[in-house]
Design an enzyme around this catalytic site. Structure first.
Site, PDB file in Angstrom:
ATOM      1  N   GLY A   1      12.890  -6.233  -3.629  1.00 53.07           N
ATOM      2  CA  GLY A   1      11.577  -6.341  -4.250  1.00 53.07           C
ATOM      3  C   GLY A   1      11.187  -5.034  -4.917  1.00 53.07           C
ATOM      4  O   GLY A   1      11.798  -3.983  -4.686  1.00 53.07           O
ATOM      5  N   CYS A   2      10.162  -5.114  -5.759  1.00 51.11           N
ATOM      6  CA  CYS A   2       9.769  -3.928  -6.527  1.00 51.11           C
ATOM      7  C   CYS A   2       9.155  -2.862  -5.623  1.00 51.11           C
ATOM      8  O   CYS A   2       9.540  -1.690  -5.652  1.00 51.11           O
ATOM      9  CB  CYS A   2       8.828  -4.314  -7.660  1.00 51.11           C
ATOM     10  SG  CYS A   2       7.507  -5.460  -7.227  1.00 51.11           S
ATOM     11  N   TYR A   3       8.160  -3.259  -4.802  1.00 49.50           N
ATOM     12  CA  TYR A   3       7.561  -2.268  -3.898  1.00 49.50           C
ATOM     13  C   TYR A   3       8.617  -1.652  -2.985  1.00 49.50           C
ATOM     14  O   TYR A   3       8.704  -0.420  -2.880  1.00 49.50           O
ATOM     15  CB  TYR A   3       6.470  -2.924  -3.037  1.00 49.50           C
ATOM     16  CG  TYR A   3       5.171  -3.242  -3.751  1.00 49.50           C
ATOM     17  CD1 TYR A   3       4.386  -2.242  -4.307  1.00 49.50           C
ATOM     18  CD2 TYR A   3       4.704  -4.552  -3.845  1.00 49.50           C
ATOM     19  CE1 TYR A   3       3.176  -2.542  -4.940  1.00 49.50           C
ATOM     20  CE2 TYR A   3       3.507  -4.859  -4.475  1.00 49.50           C
ATOM     21  CZ  TYR A   3       2.738  -3.850  -5.019  1.00 49.50           C
ATOM     22  OH  TYR A   3       1.556  -4.138  -5.633  1.00 49.50           O
TER      23      TYR A   3
ATOM     24  N   THR B   1      11.748  -1.212  -3.391  1.00 49.98           N
ATOM     25  CA  THR B   1      12.612  -0.284  -4.126  1.00 49.98           C
ATOM     26  C   THR B   1      11.923   1.061  -4.311  1.00 49.98           C
ATOM     27  O   THR B   1      12.505   2.120  -4.041  1.00 49.98           O
ATOM     28  CB  THR B   1      12.963  -0.890  -5.510  1.00 49.98           C
ATOM     29  OG1 THR B   1      13.745  -2.058  -5.315  1.00 49.98           O
ATOM     30  CG2 THR B   1      13.734   0.107  -6.364  1.00 49.98           C
ATOM     31  N   SER B   2      10.663   1.001  -4.758  1.00 50.73           N
ATOM     32  CA  SER B   2       9.964   2.261  -5.052  1.00 50.73           C
ATOM     33  C   SER B   2       9.709   3.077  -3.790  1.00 50.73           C
ATOM     34  O   SER B   2       9.542   4.290  -3.859  1.00 50.73           O
ATOM     35  CB  SER B   2       8.651   1.966  -5.775  1.00 50.73           C
ATOM     36  OG  SER B   2       7.688   1.448  -4.872  1.00 50.73           O
TER      37      SER B   2
END
Lengths: 363, 363, 363, 363
Positions: D166-168, D170-171
């Protein structure tokens, strides 16, 4: 031209005999100045008697702010040319650094609400440290009352000079001061992630404020150092009777107005989020502009656009013993000109919400 | 909760004995409904007595519009459960198509301002053509007055049912009707390039209205056919005493509110842009909300955000014999709820600007 | 640092022996300069050998444009310190007014694509009229080729100095030149309502370009006079073999990139919109970047963001005999740096689409 | 039509004999699907052989995504009609919940990168808890490799089924995993204030994603519970060899793309921010897409728009012993389709950056 044959209720706020208070706005060519004028357009007791803007002296305000063309307002003049004998009170919307000397030169009969940072820090050495120049009116500093209305209402009522709070400090202190006073949170571990609309930077013409540089992105500026830190720490330390050091990270958001502080706190041993909620409820149940939302309702900047409200709420954190507090304001209203008007209402003996009945411009 | 010990001026607009007019809002869960409520919050004579929203019946309005949580307002009910005996007037903010039947069922003592398109077209066969269903209340259509206040003020004053104009037609007719009446422009060559904020589409949940689909781009929808065309042509044809066919291209802009019509006209032989300017000056010099700007000043949507103003101006074109007219409004205020309130003020015998003294929320 | 042990395909566009063409960018601290660098990052044959920016000389490009930090690029130097002996071609991205003298001083072996307005107007008296200063390199003006690729491809192929077109003129001429050449439209009645993203104004630090002044509103600037008018009229007049005067109204939109020209034309007697469509189809069926969309499909700026495409289409108007043409580009790509690269590809003997295979960044 | 007489380099990514890998995209009508297609347009080795979208079967992709009209791509078909015998690998861009069964039905020769959440949680009971339904392919779950490229590169290289992060997560994991592994931060006190662009919600048609509801405001959704929490905690717990519970507050920002995680950490005793910086430097000095910025440089979402980079940096906090970490990505690229392509490159034996040389679209 617009006063011809038709009978209609007068719109606009130029001072007249109907108005009991004649107000001046010093520095009317910036955003906090124009916001004062927007709010005063509906005020039943205040009229605009004087507008200054040194670099725009001689111009009508509509040449600087076309959206004010529909109001009848005095032309801009230079501060040095202002006749304050016909003025009862002023909003001082000048940049920090220049304000101290100008206010020092104002006549004594004037009530003053200063929207700059120049009188917010009681410790003048701290002023020098953060603003890079010595304080120019230390004697006035002693007199100045910090204008966080909900916290210092009685002092403000009797003040002649009010130092209107910054936007970030307002959004942070309203939820935290009651919790710190009640010793419900650990004052060594307050983490504030703040998000601001661009108008908080004023109408300053800087590359990083261009549409092309702001839209569609986030800018975390002042990650380790921001001028609103000492002001906030001063207020929280007062509440704690002890020095508070905060973690504060401001973020510039692609929006014109609006500010949210997401505050991460560690609760005192044995304290629950419900305790925080109940404390805020007790503190603010009779307040009009500091509003604790219903259980679980998330405060949204959209709900305060153009209004003087500060909406707050408390949420449990996944990490045991911690809580999350969210607070939202319109940085130009409760964070600047609205709170200034709320303060002047008090200083002049009026109900503090007079002329502040704006509801959010949503959508 | 918020009426505790402190003495302050009451904020909010719930109907009470102080208010002389008890107002209902039918369809309060859409943007025009919520905008009516925003405007009424400062109205000295109108109070909100009734809110309907069939699919949200039983809920507080704040669950649908969190920004209205700070006002005291009645809960939402279904139209069929509404008791209109305690209501003097209604704003009808329902979708077109359903409105005719509902209004037909309302008691006779009510003054009605209908914000839908259902009573705007005098020719009911034209209604059927553009809206795809037969008109359900032809007898009421005969009674309905088209609510373009500046043009039809006297008729509106005596009306029981007012069909409030669409946003595009308002922005176009205000500048063009006086020019057409004075025979200053060629009615066969009127080209309108209109730009609208997204709120004009209401709160409808459609893919093309998502943030991701709207932001940072332009959408030219309805290039050859838009439902506001027949309404606009009806008004312009009335002014011309002859059928007018317009070129009309609407563009959806990445902004919430605001509407600009850039209108390209051919002047009648011998007519100059100065003639157009002087005609508009004569037509609107006593109007509060239709405002001709000073020579050469460009109307900006920023100047009307949240306000009931329509700002207009005229410019010379590079092509000899042509002129460019720019007109701006807030599509939700002068283009919808503000004009509706302006009309109800008239219908109830009040000054038409009562409660409409909002200045633009700029920046 | 980023060239350590791992084997990966090199990213970045610094000139090296692999690249056959060494390119300089003069004025790399503006948006058209940085856009050239973005595009070159994927170009298989061009490498960046030189970057100039007088006021930022000595700095790495990443200090001016942080988003370029991930590329390996030379530091910024002053133009006067540039050694052009190792450079084959330059993109000149300097402001108009200063460009003529700098280009005059460049060595003869360089191929030059100038993105300023300084060599676009063949008539140097017209340059003086619109830009307020005499032309400083009239002899070079005679040599300069106007770089509208689809129209003047063969001339560009053999040019040494190309005057890259402005964004508005590109979006207008691509659809209109073939229609005018084929005598399908009336050249006395061309009305262009153009909408531009803010980046078209470059990185200039001006109040009217601040986020707070642009977001959520429309600004119609240059209603009666805009510097892209003479350039556009020059191109259309060439096509018509007769002087064309256009109606041109640019609007600044709240978006970073993107440009739409909505063009209102009167067709020649007996001509239909289908005739216009077929003419454009014939003109552009073998073009990669000028694309006529399918029947009735509306061109959208969202479809060209970051790309070199110009999408066009033709629509019938409600007024008989008239048609509406819509054309969209990314003002920084096909309207500036992309077309510049397309031109340099041609000038260096490469396929014109080399390194330009970007698809729109949507959403 | 566009392959006429002119010789130019082919643009578009339809699979052909030149391409060694034939790729299918399942669920091509959503944003992650269209983003895969944007990225593949420049990929030298992958061609698009198959596009599915059940509800849009039979349509050209351009009818769903007009910006893809300039590419030559296969029409959309239903998954059930897909012939996978001519396909080497698929990106699965379907909604969570439906994905497990569809992937279970795919032939064994296919390499699969799944962009949904369906295979991210190793503990299938946790999947059931957070997604409200039992896992439908537990046997495949055992095989699935979590696709955080920089952390699990070797496992990914040999995987058949990769669960793209997911994006969150990953960051957050890119900066935190190395610090946790090195025991430099306290794992009991990790506070993440995350800000996301709207495209992270996909193309779902919901009221809260309308332009009018998102623009000009902040929405803190999922304050106490968000589905990306278990995925993030799984990764951090793996690094810590111990259960990690995070404080995670996502905020929806008025921007299309971009994600920033502002992470507040307590350092282990004796550890300094410089130690954190040096650890991240060691971890990522040979990485192309995980980039530690220079000392004090603030990562900006503007620098990664449209790119596969994750930019990170570390800052001292005012509170002694604490540090602030900022990490930015484009949620649709490194946070979804870009990392998916990076993974498929590895799985197919290519350099992982192949076709990912996009630079940020700034401004």
């Amino acid at each position: 031209r617009r006063e011809g044959g038709k009978a209609y209720v007068r719109c606009g706020s130029r001072a007249s005999s109907e108005n009991t208070v004649r107000v001046g706005v010093l520095g009317a060519s910036g955003y906090t100045g124009s916001e004062v004028l927007r709010l005063l357009a509906n005020h039943p007791q205040f009229g605009v008697a004087l507008l200054t803007a040194d670099r725009k002296a001689g111009q009508p305000i509509a040449s600087v702010f076309p959206h004010l063309a529909t109001q009848k307002l005095p032309d801009l003049i230079a501060v040095k040319d202002a006749d304050f004998s016909y003025v009862d009170a002023v909003f001082c919307c000048l940049p920090h650094g220049t304000t101290q000397e100008i206010i020092r030169g104002l006549p004594n009969h004037l009530k003053i609400v200063d929207l700059s940072a120049d009188f917010r820090l009681r410790d003048i050495s701290e002023y020098e440290e953060w603003y890079g120049q010595p304080h120019r009116a230390p004697e006035l500093q002693k007199e100045a009352i910090y204008g966080l209305t909900e916290i210092l209402r009685e002092e403000i009522r009797n003040a002649r000079l009010v130092a209107n709070p910054g936007c970030y400090p307002t959004s942070i202190q309203i939820p935290l001061v009651p919790l710190i006073k009640a010793k419900l949170i650990d004052i060594k571990n307050i983490i504030i992630d703040a998000k601001s609309g661009v108008s908080g930077a004023g109408r300053s013409v800087k590359e990083n404020l261009l549409y092309t540089e702001v839209a569609e992105g986030i800018n975390s500026y002042g990650v380790t150092r921001h001028r609103h830190v000492p002001e906030t720490e001063q207020g929280l330390s007062d509440a704690a009777h002890s020095k508070v050091t905060i973690s504060f990270t401001p973020h510039l958001m692609p929006m014109i107005r609006g500010m949210q502080s997401t505050i991460y706190v560690e609760m005192a041993p044995g304290v629950s989020t419900e305790d925080l909620y109940q404390q805020l409820k007790r503190s603010y149940e009779n307040e009009e502009f500091a509003v604790l939302l219903g259980n679980g309702v998330v405060p949204r900047t959209h709900s305060v656009r153009g209004t003087n409200y500060c909406l707050i709420n408390v949420f449990p954190d996944r990490i045991p013993g911690r809580a999350i507090i969210i607070s939202v304001i319109d940085n130009l209203v409760k964070g600047a000109s609205g709170q200034a008007l709320q303060n002047l209402n008090l200083m002049m003996g009026f109900p503090e919400n007079l002329g502040l009945h704006y509801q959010s411009l949503f959508p």
